[in-house]
Scaffold this motif. Structure first.
Motif, PDB file in Angstrom:
ATOM      1  N   SER A 178       0.827  -1.200   0.000  1.00  0.00           N
ATOM      2  CA  SER A 178       0.000   0.000   0.000  1.00  0.00           C
ATOM      3  C   SER A 178       0.867   1.259   0.000  1.00  0.00           C
ATOM      4  N   VAL A 179       1.968   1.223   0.749  1.00  0.00           N
ATOM      5  CA  VAL A 179       2.875   2.376   0.781  1.00  0.00           C
ATOM      6  C   VAL A 179       3.542   2.572  -0.578  1.00  0.00           C
ATOM      7  N   GLU A 180       3.874   1.463  -1.257  1.00  0.00           N
ATOM      8  CA  GLU A 180       4.452   1.579  -2.599  1.00  0.00           C
ATOM      9  C   GLU A 180       3.459   2.223  -3.560  1.00  0.00           C
ATOM     10  N   GLU A 181       2.191   1.886  -3.400  1.00  0.00           N
ATOM     11  CA  GLU A 181       1.160   2.512  -4.222  1.00  0.00           C
ATOM     12  C   GLU A 181       1.050   3.993  -3.885  1.00  0.00           C
ATOM     13  N   LEU A 182       1.165   4.316  -2.590  1.00  0.00           N
ATOM     14  CA  LEU A 182       1.153   5.721  -2.184  1.00  0.00           C
ATOM     15  C   LEU A 182       2.321   6.470  -2.800  1.00  0.00           C
ATOM     16  N   ARG A 183       3.459   5.803  -2.927  1.00  0.00           N
ATOM     17  CA  ARG A 183       4.621   6.418  -3.576  1.00  0.00           C
ATOM     18  C   ARG A 183       4.281   6.809  -5.018  1.00  0.00           C
ATOM     19  N   GLU A 184       3.561   5.923  -5.706  1.00  0.00           N
ATOM     20  CA  GLU A 184       3.153   6.213  -7.079  1.00  0.00           C
ATOM     21  C   GLU A 184       2.147   7.358  -7.124  1.00  0.00           C
ATOM     22  N   LEU A 185       1.242   7.395  -6.144  1.00  0.00           N
ATOM     23  CA  LEU A 185       0.282   8.490  -6.078  1.00  0.00           C
ATOM     24  C   LEU A 185       0.993   9.826  -5.881  1.00  0.00           C
ATOM     25  N   VAL A 186       1.957   9.845  -4.973  1.00  0.00           N
ATOM     26  CA  VAL A 186       2.716  11.068  -4.703  1.00  0.00           C
ATOM     27  C   VAL A 186       3.484  11.502  -5.955  1.00  0.00           C
ATOM     28  N   LYS A 187       4.038  10.523  -6.657  1.00  0.00           N
ATOM     29  CA  LYS A 187       4.752  10.826  -7.901  1.00  0.00           C
ATOM     30  C   LYS A 187       3.807  11.425  -8.929  1.00  0.00           C
ATOM     31  N   THR A 188       2.610  10.844  -9.036  1.00  0.00           N
ATOM     32  CA  THR A 188       1.611  11.363  -9.965  1.00  0.00           C
ATOM     33  C   THR A 188       1.220  12.794  -9.603  1.00  0.00           C
ATOM     34  N   ALA A 189       1.189  13.079  -8.297  1.00  0.00           N
ATOM     35  CA  ALA A 189       0.849  14.433  -7.842  1.00  0.00           C
ATOM     36  C   ALA A 189       1.981  15.416  -8.073  1.00  0.00           C
ATOM     37  N   GLY A 190       3.174  14.921  -8.393  1.00  0.00           N
ATOM     38  CA  GLY A 190       4.279  15.805  -8.736  1.00  0.00           C
ATOM     39  C   GLY A 190       5.338  15.971  -7.671  1.00  0.00           C
ATOM     40  N   ALA A 191       5.379  15.070  -6.678  1.00  0.00           N
ATOM     41  CA  ALA A 191       6.367  15.188  -5.609  1.00  0.00           C
ATOM     42  C   ALA A 191       7.309  13.985  -5.617  1.00  0.00           C
ATOM     43  N   GLU A 192       8.387  14.120  -4.883  1.00  0.00           N
ATOM     44  CA  GLU A 192       9.385  13.060  -4.783  1.00  0.00           C
ATOM     45  C   GLU A 192       9.374  12.490  -3.365  1.00  0.00           C
ATOM     46  N   THR A 193       9.391  11.170  -3.265  1.00  0.00           N
ATOM     47  CA  THR A 193       9.462  10.515  -1.959  1.00  0.00           C
ATOM     48  C   THR A 193      10.921  10.382  -1.547  1.00  0.00           C
ATOM     49  N   VAL A 194      11.260  10.918  -0.375  1.00  0.00           N
ATOM     50  CA  VAL A 194      12.649  10.878   0.094  1.00  0.00           C
ATOM     51  C   VAL A 194      12.824   9.992   1.318  1.00  0.00           C
ATOM     52  N   GLY A 195      11.762   9.343   1.769  1.00  0.00           N
ATOM     53  CA  GLY A 195      11.875   8.463   2.924  1.00  0.00           C
ATOM     54  C   GLY A 195      10.566   7.783   3.248  1.00  0.00           C
ATOM     55  N   VAL A 196      10.637   6.662   3.959  1.00  0.00           N
ATOM     56  CA  VAL A 196       9.454   5.909   4.356  1.00  0.00           C
ATOM     57  C   VAL A 196       9.607   5.471   5.809  1.00  0.00           C
ATOM     58  N   VAL A 197       8.548   5.638   6.595  1.00  0.00           N
ATOM     59  CA  VAL A 197       8.525   5.186   7.978  1.00  0.00           C
ATOM     60  C   VAL A 197       7.288   4.314   8.183  1.00  0.00           C
ATOM     61  N   ILE A 198       7.506   3.063   8.634  1.00  0.00           N
ATOM     62  CA  ILE A 198       6.401   2.152   8.924  1.00  0.00           C
ATOM     63  C   ILE A 198       6.552   1.668  10.361  1.00  0.00           C
ATOM     64  N   GLN A 199       5.518   1.835  11.146  1.00  0.00           N
ATOM     65  CA  GLN A 199       5.553   1.389  12.540  1.00  0.00           C
ATOM     66  C   GLN A 199       4.610   0.213  12.735  1.00  0.00           C
ATOM     67  N   ASN A 200       5.105  -0.837  13.373  1.00  0.00           N
ATOM     68  CA  ASN A 200       4.275  -1.982  13.733  1.00  0.00           C
ATOM     69  C   ASN A 200       3.628  -1.705  15.086  1.00  0.00           C
ATOM     70  N   ARG A 201       2.318  -1.676  15.110  1.00  0.00           N
ATOM     71  CA  ARG A 201       1.577  -1.365  16.322  1.00  0.00           C
ATOM     72  C   ARG A 201       0.397  -2.321  16.467  1.00  0.00           C
ATOM     73  N   GLU A 202      -0.065  -2.479  17.712  1.00  0.00           N
ATOM     74  CA  GLU A 202      -1.273  -3.269  17.925  1.00  0.00           C
ATOM     75  C   GLU A 202      -2.496  -2.515  17.430  1.00  0.00           C
ATOM     76  N   ASN A 203      -2.503  -1.206  17.660  1.00  0.00           N
ATOM     77  CA  ASN A 203      -3.622  -0.369  17.229  1.00  0.00           C
ATOM     78  C   ASN A 203      -3.105   0.997  16.811  1.00  0.00           C
ATOM     79  N   ILE A 204      -3.858   1.645  15.926  1.00  0.00           N
ATOM     80  CA  ILE A 204      -3.530   3.012  15.527  1.00  0.00           C
ATOM     81  C   ILE A 204      -3.716   3.934  16.727  1.00  0.00           C
ATOM     82  N   HIS A 205      -2.740   4.817  16.980  1.00  0.00           N
ATOM     83  CA  HIS A 205      -2.884   5.760  18.079  1.00  0.00           C
ATOM     84  C   HIS A 205      -4.017   6.735  17.745  1.00  0.00           C
TER      85      HIS A 205
END
Length: 417
Positions: free
Chosen positions: A30-57
Motif C-alpha cells: 500500500s505504501v508503494e502505491e502511495l509512492r506512485e500516487l505522490v509521484k503522480t501528484a508531482g512530488a518526490e518521496t525521500v523516505g518511508v517510515v512504517i511502525q508496527n503497532r497493535e492499534n492506531i494511536h
C-alpha cells in the motif's frame, strides 16, 4: 470553480509513513502505491517510515518515538511535508502538525489533489470540488495552519487555497450550490441514458483498478483518442464511445474513473453519478492488469467498490489485460465473471475474442424474428438494422421477407405493427 495551482519548478520532497497493525496485512504494498500516487501528484518521496503497532494511536496515529524519528528524518532530508497512507482524523492531523512542524497530508488528500489536476469537464470539476470541500469542512482547524503557512504544492490544489480561511458556514453554502449544479448535470445524464435505453443499444461500463489499461482498451476498440498513460488516474472524466462489431451491431462503451484501495468515501459519494453509469449498463467490462503481482487484491477492490455502489446482477466480462508483458500471469481466474478473455490493449492481441463475446451477449439478448413487411413499411427494416441484426431481406411480390435477431422490446413493437 477555484483555479488550480501548478507545482512550482522546485519539486516537493515528502516522507511517507504508515502503521501496520497486522503481520499479514499489505502495508508495504500500500505504501508503494502511495509512492506512485505522490509521484503522480508531482512530488518526490525521500523516505518511508512504517511502525508496527497493535492499534492506531487515536490522537497521533504513530507512537511518540516514531513521531520523533519522523521529525528527524524531515529535518535531515529537507522534506517539505509528510504523507500518511491512511486517512487521518482532524485531531490526528492537527496533533501531527504541531509535533512535526511541517505540512501533514494523508492518502485521501493526495488522491483528491490528483483529481483536481485531472478534472477537465464541468461535471468532473464539480465532483472534485464537492469531494474536497466535504473532506476539508471537518478539518479546517488542522489544515489551516499548514496550508496557510506553506501554500501551494500537492494537497492544496482546487478550492483549498481559496477556502481554508473562510468559515464553515460559507463552505457549506458552496457545498449546497455544487450539489444543486450536480443535480442539473445528473438530470441531463438521465435524459441521455433513457435515450440509449430506448434505442436498444447494448451498453457496457469499463471498470477496473487504476492503471489497468481501461483508457487504452477504449482507444483500441473505438479510436476514442483519450489520454492513456502509465500513471495512476491518468484519466478522470468519463467518456462514452460507440464500438461497431464485425456484424454491424453497435455497443456503447463508457470509461469510468479507476478504483483504488482505500478509495476515499468522499470520492465515492461525489462521483456516484458518474460511477452509476455502471449500475444502468447492460454489461460490466472489468479490466485487470494481469502483469501486476497485486492482481487478486485489485480485483477484490473493484468488486468491493461495485458492492458499495449496489451494482449487482450484471453480466461481467473480465478482461485480463497486458498479456504482452513478460511478467504477465497467464493462469488468470475470476469466479465472479460470466466471461473471461486475455488480451493486450496495446498490441491488439485477443481483441477479436472480446468482440466475439460481445456478439454472443447480443445474440443471447435477442429473439429470432421473421415477418413479411408491406413495401410501405420498408422504413421498419432500417430500425431493425439499427437495433438488431438483420439476417436477410428478400423483395417479393407479397412484400419484403425479413429474418433478423431483435431486442425483446423491438420484437413486440414490430409484431404489433
Amino acid at each position: 470553480m477555484a483555479e488550480l495551482i501548478e507545482i512550482g519548478e522546485q519539486q516537493e520532497r515528502v516522507i511517507l509513513f504508515a502503521a501496520s497493525t497486522n503481520a499479514s496485512d499489505d502495508t508495504e504494498e500500500s505504501v508503494e502505491e502511495l509512492r506512485e500516487l505522490v509521484k503522480t501528484a508531482g512530488a518526490e518521496t525521500v523516505g518511508v517510515v512504517i511502525q508496527n503497532r497493535e492499534n492506531i494511536h487515536p490522537g497521533t496515529y504513530l507512537g511518540k518515538g516514531k513521531i520523533q524519528e519522523l521529525k528527524e528524518m524531515v529535518w535531515e532530508s529537507g522534506a517539505t511535508g509528510v504523507v500518511c497512507d491512511d486517512e487521518l482524523s482532524p485531531a490526528q492531523l492537527k496533533n501531527l502538525e504541531d509535533a512535526l512542524d511541517t505540512k501533514v497530508m494523508d492518502r485521501t488528500m493526495i488522491i483528491l489533489d490528483i483529481f483536481a489536476a485531472r478534472a477537465k469537464t464541468r461535471e468532473g470539476k464539480i465532483q472534485v470540488e464537492l469531494a474536497q470541500l466535504r473532506y476539508r469542512a471537518v478539518r479546517l482547524v488542522g489544515l489551516r495552519n499548514s496550508l496557510s503557512r506553506l501554500g501551494g504544492g500537492i494537497g492544496t490544489r482546487g478550492p483549498g487555497e481559496t477556502k481554508l480561511e473562510v468559515d464553515r458556514r460559507r463552505i457549506h453554502e458552496r457545498i449546497s450550490q455544487l450539489k444543486s449544479e450536480l443535480q442539473d448535470v445528473e438530470r441531463h445524464r438521465d435524459v441521455v441514458r433513457k435515450q440509449r435505453e430506448q434505442s436498444g443499444t447494448l451498453t457496457a461500463a469499463i471498470v477496473g483498478y487504476t492503471n489497468a489499461g481501461k483508457s487504452t482498451l477504449l482507444n483500441k476498440l473505438t479510436g476514442a483518442g483519450i489520454l492513456a498513460e502509465d500513471k495512476l488516474f491518468a484519466t478522470l472524466d468519463p467518456t462514452t464511445r460507440a464500438l461497431t462489431l464485425p456484424g454491424g451491431e453497435k455497443v456503447l462503451l463508457t470509461d469510468t474513473v479507476g478504483f483504488i484501495r482505500k478509495l476515499p468515501h468522499h470520492l465515492v459519494e461525489a462521483f456516484k453519478s458518474t460511477l452509476e453509469e455502471a449500475r444502468y449498463c447492460d454489461v460490466i467490462l472489468h479490466v485487470v492488469d494481469c502483469s501486476n503481482p497485486q492482481m487478486d487484491m485489485q480485483m477484490h477492490v473493484v468488486y468491493e467498490t461495485l458492492r458499495r455502489l449496489d451494482i449487482k446482477d450484471k453480466e461481467i466480462i473480465t478482461v485480463f489485460n497486458k498479456v504482452d508483458r513478460p511478467d504477465a500471469d497467464t493462469a488468470c481466474r475470476d469466479m465472479s465473471a460470466d466471461y473471461k478473455v486475455k488480451l493486450s490493449a496495446k498490441t491488439g492481441e485477443g481483441i477479436e475474442e472480446l468482440l466475439d463475446l460481445f456478439a454472443i451477449i447480443l445474440r443471447n439478448r435477442r429473439i429470432y424474428f421473421e415477418k413479411i413487411f408491406a413495401y410501405r413499411d420498408a422504413g421498419r427494416i432500417q430500425t431493425i438494422r439499427k437495433s438488431g441484426q438483420l439476417l436477410s431481406e428478400e423483395y417479393q411480390d407479397d412484400g419484403i421477407h425479413v429474418k433478423a435477431y431483435v431486442p425483446v422490446e423491438l420484437f413486440e413493437e414490430l409484431y404489433r405493427d
